[in-house]
Write an enzyme that holds these catalytic residues in place. Structure first.
Site, PDB file in Angstrom:
ATOM      1  N   SER A 170       0.864  -1.173   0.000  1.00  0.00           N
ATOM      2  CA  SER A 170       0.000   0.000   0.000  1.00  0.00           C
ATOM      3  C   SER A 170       0.905   1.228   0.000  1.00  0.00           C
ATOM      4  O   SER A 170       2.038   1.177  -0.468  1.00  0.00           O
ATOM      5  CB  SER A 170      -0.934  -0.028   1.212  1.00  0.00           C
ATOM      6  OG  SER A 170      -1.794   1.088   1.190  1.00  0.00           O
ATOM      7  N   TYR A 209      -3.883   7.218  -7.948  1.00  0.00           N
ATOM      8  CA  TYR A 209      -2.877   6.419  -7.241  1.00  0.00           C
ATOM      9  C   TYR A 209      -3.185   6.266  -5.746  1.00  0.00           C
ATOM     10  O   TYR A 209      -3.199   5.136  -5.236  1.00  0.00           O
ATOM     11  CB  TYR A 209      -1.482   6.992  -7.462  1.00  0.00           C
ATOM     12  CG  TYR A 209      -0.381   6.145  -6.877  1.00  0.00           C
ATOM     13  CD1 TYR A 209       0.026   4.967  -7.496  1.00  0.00           C
ATOM     14  CD2 TYR A 209       0.264   6.510  -5.689  1.00  0.00           C
ATOM     15  CE1 TYR A 209       1.029   4.181  -6.965  1.00  0.00           C
ATOM     16  CE2 TYR A 209       1.267   5.733  -5.154  1.00  0.00           C
ATOM     17  CZ  TYR A 209       1.644   4.572  -5.797  1.00  0.00           C
ATOM     18  OH  TYR A 209       2.645   3.785  -5.258  1.00  0.00           O
ATOM     19  N   LYS A 213      -4.220   2.690  -3.650  1.00  0.00           N
ATOM     20  CA  LYS A 213      -3.475   2.286  -2.458  1.00  0.00           C
ATOM     21  C   LYS A 213      -4.404   2.191  -1.246  1.00  0.00           C
ATOM     22  O   LYS A 213      -4.188   1.372  -0.348  1.00  0.00           O
ATOM     23  CB  LYS A 213      -2.317   3.253  -2.194  1.00  0.00           C
ATOM     24  CG  LYS A 213      -1.217   3.169  -3.249  1.00  0.00           C
ATOM     25  CD  LYS A 213      -0.699   1.738  -3.384  1.00  0.00           C
ATOM     26  CE  LYS A 213       0.361   1.572  -4.431  1.00  0.00           C
ATOM     27  NZ  LYS A 213       0.828   0.177  -4.569  1.00  0.00           N
TER      28      LYS A 213
END
Length: 346
Positions: A170, A209, A213
């Site tokens: 992550s 993005y 995550k």
């Protein structure tokens, strides 16, 4: 609940992380799979695993030439000669299924450690051959499909703490998300996949993005909640933030952005070897009951963002789990069978 601050980030970046030798275990007889291990953090982690002597070390890579070079680098640096490079393109569901099918034939019947390291940051909108926006498929749908298809072999691995274990990468970038606007729509993933939505929003696709995550954390928590908690269950799943590291994540960015990021790397970033220690800690250290379903950072368990821990976050987590399952069951019917067989509920 606490908010992540710039000071927290700086302290973590400057913190000396424990060497792998402080928590290493003997991996004799174990099988390790790590995706995206042809370069950067994945390759550094693969070298650490190689030094621990697993029976097999399988690296899943999209680029065959880089994969072969990685195998050579592992052998030359560690002396380990049992690493194998298997083709894996997370932007293709067919490639993910082919990898899982090969593991079924050649994997030896069990998998002790799986590290989902592969991922990418994209600077423009584009769809994969499967019709999904690249970041959604490479960072979420593809890795999730692979985990589901490898689940039987992880469940069959002998219980020998800290293994079997799943580690999902992550990022602390999930802390920037105070809400998820797409959650107001009937289907979150479909909205995130909608090109017209992105054009109308005026947001760069790079803003996806931190969302993917965040999804990695939600997926970790959802999967863990449906597995028996160790020690009653043997399989542990956790996710890890490797921190700000010198990697190839900026490839594809314009020159000015790369310059700014590289300057930041020069000032603050961890080397890939140091960053990979966070992956190794998540894979090998920490009591199973303490890391199961948790977010780890700087080689310790950390609290997730306020959004993750909120009622709103719990609702989003459940919706994303069900949406992901619905998509992946259509891709491969084994997903439904494995979920029903190995998890406590859908």
């Amino acid at each position: 609940m606490v908010r992540r601050t710039l000071w927290n980030f700086l302290v973590d970046q400057w913190t000396t992380l424990p060497a792998v030798s402080q928590y290493q275990v003997d991996l004799t007889g174990k099988t390790v799979v790590i995706t995206g291990a042809n370069t950067g953090l994945g390759l550094a982690a693969a070298k650490h695993f190689a030094r621990l002597g697993p029976q097999r070390l399988i690296i899943g890579c999209r680029d065959s030439q880089k994969a072969s070079a990685a195998v050579t680098s592992i052998r030359e640096e560690t002396g380990f000669d049992r690493s194998e490079a298997w083709p894996l393109d997370l932007a293709s569901f067919a490639s993910v299924r082919a990898f899982a099918n090969r593991f079924e034939r050649e994997g030896g019947g069990h998998l002790d450690i799986f590290v989902g390291n592969a991922g990418a940051l994209f600077v423009d909108y584009a769809k994969t051959v499967d019709g999904w926006e690249r970041s959604l498929q490479v960072n979420h749908l593809g890795p999730s499909l692979l985990i589901f298809l490898l689940l039987p072999y992880l469940m069959k691995a002998p219980a020998s703490p800290p293994t079997p274990r799943i580690v999902i990468l992550s990022s602390e970038t999930h802390f920037v998300l105070l809400s998820l606007p797409e959650a107001k729509y009937p289907n979150i993933l479909e909205k995130l996949n909608d090109e017209q939505y992105w054009k109308a929003s005026k947001q760069p696709i790079t803003s996806l993005y931190p969302i993917v995550k965040l999804m990695a954390i939600f997926f970790t928590r959802s999967l863990a909640s449906r597995l028996a908690t160790p020690p009653a269950g043997s399989l542990t799943v956790t996710c890890v933030n490797p921190g700000f590291c010198r990697t190839e994540l900026t490839r594809g960015m314009n020159i000015l952005t790369r310059f700014i990021v590289h300057f930041g790397e020069w000032c603050l970033a961890r080397t890939t070897e140091v960053g990979s220690r966070t992956i190794m800690w998540a894979a090998l250290a920490g009591r199973q009951g303490e890391v199961h379903g948790r977010y780890t950072s700087a080689c310790r368990v950390e609290e997730e963002s306020d959004l993750v821990l909120s009622k709103e976050g719990a609702d989003i987590e459940e919706r994303l789990w069900m949406e992901t399952l619905e998509i992946l069951i259509q891709i491969d019917g084994r997903v439904k069978s494995y979920v029903e067989e190995y998890l406590e509920c859908m």
